[in-house]
Design a protein around this motif. Structure first.
Motif, PDB file in Angstrom:
ATOM      1  N   GLY A   6       0.757  -1.298   0.056  1.00 12.73           N
ATOM      2  CA  GLY A   6       0.006   0.154   0.081  1.00 12.73           C
ATOM      3  C   GLY A   6       0.911   1.159   0.130  1.00 12.73           C
ATOM      4  N   THR A   7       2.096   1.260   0.265  1.00 11.47           N
ATOM      5  CA  THR A   7       2.942   2.471   0.151  1.00 11.47           C
ATOM      6  C   THR A   7       4.143   2.186   0.001  1.00 11.47           C
ATOM      7  OG1 THR A   7       3.258   4.469   1.565  1.00 11.47           O
ATOM      8  CG2 THR A   7       3.411   2.306   2.770  1.00 11.47           C
ATOM      9  N   LEU A   8       5.169   3.345  -0.337  1.00 13.61           N
ATOM     10  CA  LEU A   8       6.481   3.323  -0.853  1.00 13.61           C
ATOM     11  C   LEU A   8       7.214   4.499  -0.307  1.00 13.61           C
ATOM     12  CD1 LEU A   8       8.999   2.463  -2.613  1.00 13.61           C
ATOM     13  CD2 LEU A   8       7.806   3.503  -4.364  1.00 13.61           C
ATOM     14  N   THR A   9       8.321   4.418   0.413  1.00 20.30           N
ATOM     15  CA  THR A   9       8.927   5.679   0.693  1.00 20.30           C
ATOM     16  C   THR A   9      10.432   5.560   0.129  1.00 20.30           C
ATOM     17  OG1 THR A   9       8.091   5.822   2.701  1.00 20.30           O
ATOM     18  CG2 THR A   9      10.007   6.808   2.796  1.00 20.30           C
ATOM     19  N   TYR A  10      10.902   6.639  -0.605  1.00 25.49           N
ATOM     20  CA  TYR A  10      12.177   6.748  -1.114  1.00 25.49           C
ATOM     21  C   TYR A  10      12.782   8.176  -0.828  1.00 25.49           C
ATOM     22  CZ  TYR A  10      11.026   9.900  -5.142  1.00 25.49           C
ATOM     23  OH  TYR A  10      10.665  10.720  -6.067  1.00 25.49           O
ATOM     24  N   TRP A  11      14.293   8.182  -0.684  1.00 25.77           N
ATOM     25  CA  TRP A  11      14.944   9.419  -0.324  1.00 25.77           C
ATOM     26  C   TRP A  11      15.945   9.373  -1.488  1.00 25.77           C
ATOM     27  CZ3 TRP A  11      16.348  11.497   4.966  1.00 25.77           C
ATOM     28  CH2 TRP A  11      15.331  11.422   5.740  1.00 25.77           C
ATOM     29  N   ASP A  12      16.149  10.758  -1.894  1.00 24.67           N
ATOM     30  CA  ASP A  12      17.063  10.980  -2.956  1.00 24.67           C
ATOM     31  C   ASP A  12      17.899  12.433  -2.599  1.00 24.67           C
ATOM     32  OD1 ASP A  12      17.253  10.468  -6.182  1.00 24.67           O
ATOM     33  OD2 ASP A  12      17.490  12.368  -5.816  1.00 24.67           O
ATOM     34  N   THR A  13      18.970  12.839  -3.127  1.00 26.48           N
ATOM     35  CA  THR A  13      19.769  14.059  -3.054  1.00 26.48           C
ATOM     36  C   THR A  13      19.470  15.111  -4.136  1.00 26.48           C
ATOM     37  OG1 THR A  13      21.592  13.137  -4.022  1.00 26.48           O
ATOM     38  CG2 THR A  13      21.338  12.818  -1.677  1.00 26.48           C
ATOM     39  N   VAL A  14      18.701  14.700  -5.149  1.00 24.82           N
ATOM     40  CA  VAL A  14      18.760  15.770  -6.331  1.00 24.82           C
ATOM     41  C   VAL A  14      17.384  15.822  -6.616  1.00 24.82           C
ATOM     42  CG1 VAL A  14      19.213  15.936  -8.558  1.00 24.82           C
ATOM     43  CG2 VAL A  14      20.812  14.890  -7.386  1.00 24.82           C
ATOM     44  N   TYR A  64       2.140   3.670 -15.377  1.00 23.14           N
ATOM     45  CA  TYR A  64       2.994   2.547 -15.865  1.00 23.14           C
ATOM     46  C   TYR A  64       2.620   1.285 -15.611  1.00 23.14           C
ATOM     47  CZ  TYR A  64       7.673   0.655 -17.248  1.00 23.14           C
ATOM     48  OH  TYR A  64       8.525  -0.153 -17.833  1.00 23.14           O
ATOM     49  N   TYR A  65       2.070   0.972 -14.337  1.00 21.29           N
ATOM     50  CA  TYR A  65       1.458   0.002 -13.777  1.00 21.29           C
ATOM     51  C   TYR A  65       0.029  -0.318 -13.715  1.00 21.29           C
ATOM     52  CZ  TYR A  65       6.324  -0.720 -12.309  1.00 21.29           C
ATOM     53  OH  TYR A  65       7.745  -1.046 -12.308  1.00 21.29           O
ATOM     54  N   GLY A  66      -0.793   0.746 -14.339  1.00 20.95           N
ATOM     55  CA  GLY A  66      -2.075   0.496 -14.320  1.00 20.95           C
ATOM     56  C   GLY A  66      -2.609   0.509 -12.963  1.00 20.95           C
ATOM     57  N   LEU A  67      -2.126   1.385 -11.829  1.00 24.00           N
ATOM     58  CA  LEU A  67      -2.575   1.858 -10.604  1.00 24.00           C
ATOM     59  C   LEU A  67      -3.165   2.987 -10.499  1.00 24.00           C
ATOM     60  CD1 LEU A  67       1.087   0.880  -8.738  1.00 24.00           C
ATOM     61  CD2 LEU A  67      -1.128  -0.587  -8.967  1.00 24.00           C
ATOM     62  N   SER A  68      -3.780   3.100  -9.481  1.00 27.41           N
ATOM     63  CA  SER A  68      -4.516   4.523  -9.166  1.00 27.41           C
ATOM     64  C   SER A  68      -4.270   4.946  -7.784  1.00 27.41           C
ATOM     65  CB  SER A  68      -6.025   4.039  -9.366  1.00 27.41           C
ATOM     66  OG  SER A  68      -6.929   5.218  -9.102  1.00 27.41           O
ATOM     67  N   GLY A  69      -3.651   5.904  -7.753  1.00 27.06           N
ATOM     68  CA  GLY A  69      -3.374   6.931  -6.517  1.00 27.06           C
ATOM     69  C   GLY A  69      -2.450   6.058  -5.292  1.00 27.06           C
ATOM     70  N   PHE A  70      -1.447   5.136  -5.984  1.00 26.29           N
ATOM     71  CA  PHE A  70      -0.435   4.462  -5.164  1.00 26.29           C
ATOM     72  C   PHE A  70       0.286   5.697  -4.154  1.00 26.29           C
ATOM     73  CE2 PHE A  70       3.030   1.855  -3.692  1.00 26.29           C
ATOM     74  CZ  PHE A  70       2.570   0.868  -3.583  1.00 26.29           C
ATOM     75  N   GLU A  71       0.339   5.342  -3.128  1.00 24.29           N
ATOM     76  CA  GLU A  71       1.188   6.174  -2.095  1.00 24.29           C
ATOM     77  C   GLU A  71       2.436   6.123  -2.181  1.00 24.29           C
ATOM     78  OE1 GLU A  71       1.401   7.513   2.614  1.00 24.29           O
ATOM     79  OE2 GLU A  71      -0.049   6.015   2.095  1.00 24.29           O
ATOM     80  N   VAL A  72       3.481   7.227  -2.693  1.00 18.20           N
ATOM     81  CA  VAL A  72       4.533   7.149  -2.574  1.00 18.20           C
ATOM     82  C   VAL A  72       5.218   8.392  -1.923  1.00 18.20           C
ATOM     83  CG1 VAL A  72       6.715   7.450  -4.246  1.00 18.20           C
ATOM     84  CG2 VAL A  72       4.490   6.286  -4.967  1.00 18.20           C
ATOM     85  N   ASN A  73       5.918   8.224  -0.837  1.00 13.43           N
ATOM     86  CA  ASN A  73       6.491   9.213   0.158  1.00 13.43           C
ATOM     87  C   ASN A  73       8.039   9.530  -0.307  1.00 13.43           C
ATOM     88  OD1 ASN A  73       4.293   9.205   1.882  1.00 13.43           O
ATOM     89  ND2 ASN A  73       4.668   7.249   2.393  1.00 13.43           N
ATOM     90  N   TYR A  74       8.245  10.769  -0.232  1.00 12.58           N
ATOM     91  CA  TYR A  74       9.726  11.331  -0.661  1.00 12.58           C
ATOM     92  C   TYR A  74      10.297  12.332   0.104  1.00 12.58           C
ATOM     93  CZ  TYR A  74      13.026  13.778  -3.655  1.00 12.58           C
ATOM     94  OH  TYR A  74      14.124  14.484  -4.027  1.00 12.58           O
ATOM     95  N   THR A  75      11.534  12.145   0.432  1.00 14.35           N
ATOM     96  CA  THR A  75      12.255  13.020   1.028  1.00 14.35           C
ATOM     97  C   THR A  75      13.536  13.437   0.222  1.00 14.35           C
ATOM     98  OG1 THR A  75      11.534  12.272   3.323  1.00 14.35           O
ATOM     99  CG2 THR A  75      13.606  13.650   3.216  1.00 14.35           C
ATOM    100  N   LEU A  76      13.771  14.839   0.095  1.00 13.60           N
ATOM    101  CA  LEU A  76      14.875  15.365  -0.639  1.00 13.60           C
ATOM    102  C   LEU A  76      16.033  15.549   0.358  1.00 13.60           C
ATOM    103  CD1 LEU A  76      16.506  16.610  -2.790  1.00 13.60           C
ATOM    104  CD2 LEU A  76      15.221  18.611  -2.565  1.00 13.60           C
ATOM    105  N   SER A  77      17.196  15.171   0.483  1.00 11.34           N
ATOM    106  CA  SER A  77      18.101  15.097   1.416  1.00 11.34           C
ATOM    107  C   SER A  77      19.547  15.613   1.015  1.00 11.34           C
ATOM    108  CB  SER A  77      18.171  13.749   2.244  1.00 11.34           C
ATOM    109  OG  SER A  77      19.362  13.653   3.057  1.00 11.34           O
ATOM    110  N   GLY A  78      20.226  16.150   1.919  1.00 15.44           N
ATOM    111  CA  GLY A  78      21.924  16.320   1.412  1.00 15.44           C
ATOM    112  C   GLY A  78      22.419  14.801   1.516  1.00 15.44           C
ATOM    113  N   THR A  79      23.579  14.756   0.606  1.00 17.78           N
ATOM    114  CA  THR A  79      24.336  13.329   0.624  1.00 17.78           C
ATOM    115  C   THR A  79      24.743  12.893   2.069  1.00 17.78           C
ATOM    116  OG1 THR A  79      24.998  14.292  -1.511  1.00 17.78           O
ATOM    117  CG2 THR A  79      26.308  12.356  -0.475  1.00 17.78           C
TER     118      THR A  79
END
Length: 363
Positions: free
Chosen positions: A52-60, A76-91
């Protein structure tokens, strides 16, 4: 009668997978897959739905790019409103965050993307990166061969470079070499990435040490550079006139600021560039492993790479990828890369280079 109940449950589960695969026949994720790969993808989508959810972190990646990626991910996957949590961070902050979660054995992050090749290789060697052979890896064999990824563990969602950059409205510069930066601006008007605090700037310094002599870096130090961490701040300093040149300019930010009316220029030096691969990997302790696999598969697809190139001007490692912004994110094949054997370095070796930089710039 229990066997009937179990049979019915198994049949229902199998039917759900078949139904998902059938309904997703036209979804881009299934294009080019063989029957086995398609079945595995359909099963993974069903499992991801349960997570039901996904969390990813990235620096860019900027927040607006994240929004575009999530919309395309669902399509891309034929989904609807899948929850994707994101955080922008320093290296540095992201490295610390991951190391803390690994030490505690308590994970909140599924996926991380970070341009610190030696650290990522160490993490994989320690068994902290999940092995996953996405079908997309067949398009990344050249970067695996070049030591810019590890087959089955990580490729990069996009690469970037740090090069001399300036505001053409405030500085007339036409250099072609790193050496041309010396004397281009007066003391105190140059900004520079802070190697003492950033793994990405450190990696760049290590590579540049292979093509430039120490007296060049000593010359940079005499310009009394202003040290900064975030690439957005470095570009902003050029736009506001705080600085006349950035030694560690990022073409990604030049593109984004120029879209808003700025006139930032950058140089690809004759000596070559250090490509910093945003290695994208799934943590072994990821709480949502199936959703994480879907994201990695998507971000490395042609669709995912196109979004990142269009919005972040990142350099794709995908073979034969046609960049939509060749002036800002040229094809990896067109770049003269400074070769660095990241696999031969460990944390202690990296700290030696950092100490060397501090001796020059922070004596």
């Amino acid at each position: 009668m229990n066997w009937l109940k179990h049979w019915a449950t198994a049949a229902t589960a199998a039917g759900a997978i078949i139904a998902t695969q059938t309904a997703a026949q036209d979804a881009p994720a299934f294009e080019g897959l063989n029957d086995q790969q398609a079945a595995e993808m359909a099963e993974m989508i069903e499992a991801a739905k349960s997570e039901g959810t996904l969390t990813y972190w990235d620096t860019v990646i900027q927040p607006t790019t994240h929004d575009a990626l999530v919309e395309a991910f669902n399509e891309y996957y034929g989904l609807s409103g899948f929850e994707v949590n994101y955080t922008l961070s320093g290296t540095g902050n992201l490295i610390t965050k991951i190391e803390q979660e690994v030490a505690a054995g308590n994970f909140s992050i599924d996926i991380a993307s970070i341009a610190s090749p030696p650290w990522t290789l160490e993490l994989a060697a320690a068994g902290e990166i999940m092995e996953y052979h996405t079908p997309q890896y067949e398009h990344y064999q050249s970067i695996f061969d070049a030591g810019l990824g590890k087959d089955g563990y990580f490729a990069f969602n996009g690469g970037y470079i740090f090069v001399p950059m300036w505001n053409a409205d405030t500085l007339d510069f036409s250099g072609t070499s790193y050496a041309d930066v010396i004397g281009a601006v007066e003391s105190g008007r140059l900004s520079m990435g802070d190697v003492s605090k950033s793994a990405s700037y450190l990696a760049t310094y290590i590579g540049q040490q292979r093509v430039m002599e120490n007296d060049f870096f000593e010359g940079l130090a005499k310009l009394d550079p202003f040290f900064m961490l975030r690439s957005e701040q470095i570009a902003s300093g050029l736009v506001t006139g705080q600085h006349l040149m950035a030694y560690s300019g990022m073409p990604t930010r030049a593109y984004q600021f120029n879209q808003k009316g700025a006139n930032l220029k950058f140089m690809i030096p004759d000596e070559g560039v250090v490509l910093l691969p945003q290695n994208t990997f799934i943590l072994s302790g990821a709480p949502n492993p199936n959703a994480a696999k879907l994201w990695v598969n998507f971000i490395l697809s042609e669709k995912g790479q196109t979004i990142l190139a269009e919005r972040e001007a990142l350099i794709s490692g995908r073979q034969n990828f046609q960049s939509p912004l060749p002036d800002y994110s040229p094809s990896i094949e067109s770049l003269k890369l400074i070769q660095v054997d990241w696999s031969s370095m460990d944390t202690a070796g990296l700290e030696e280079f950092r100490a060397d930089w501090n001796e020059i710039f922070n004596p």
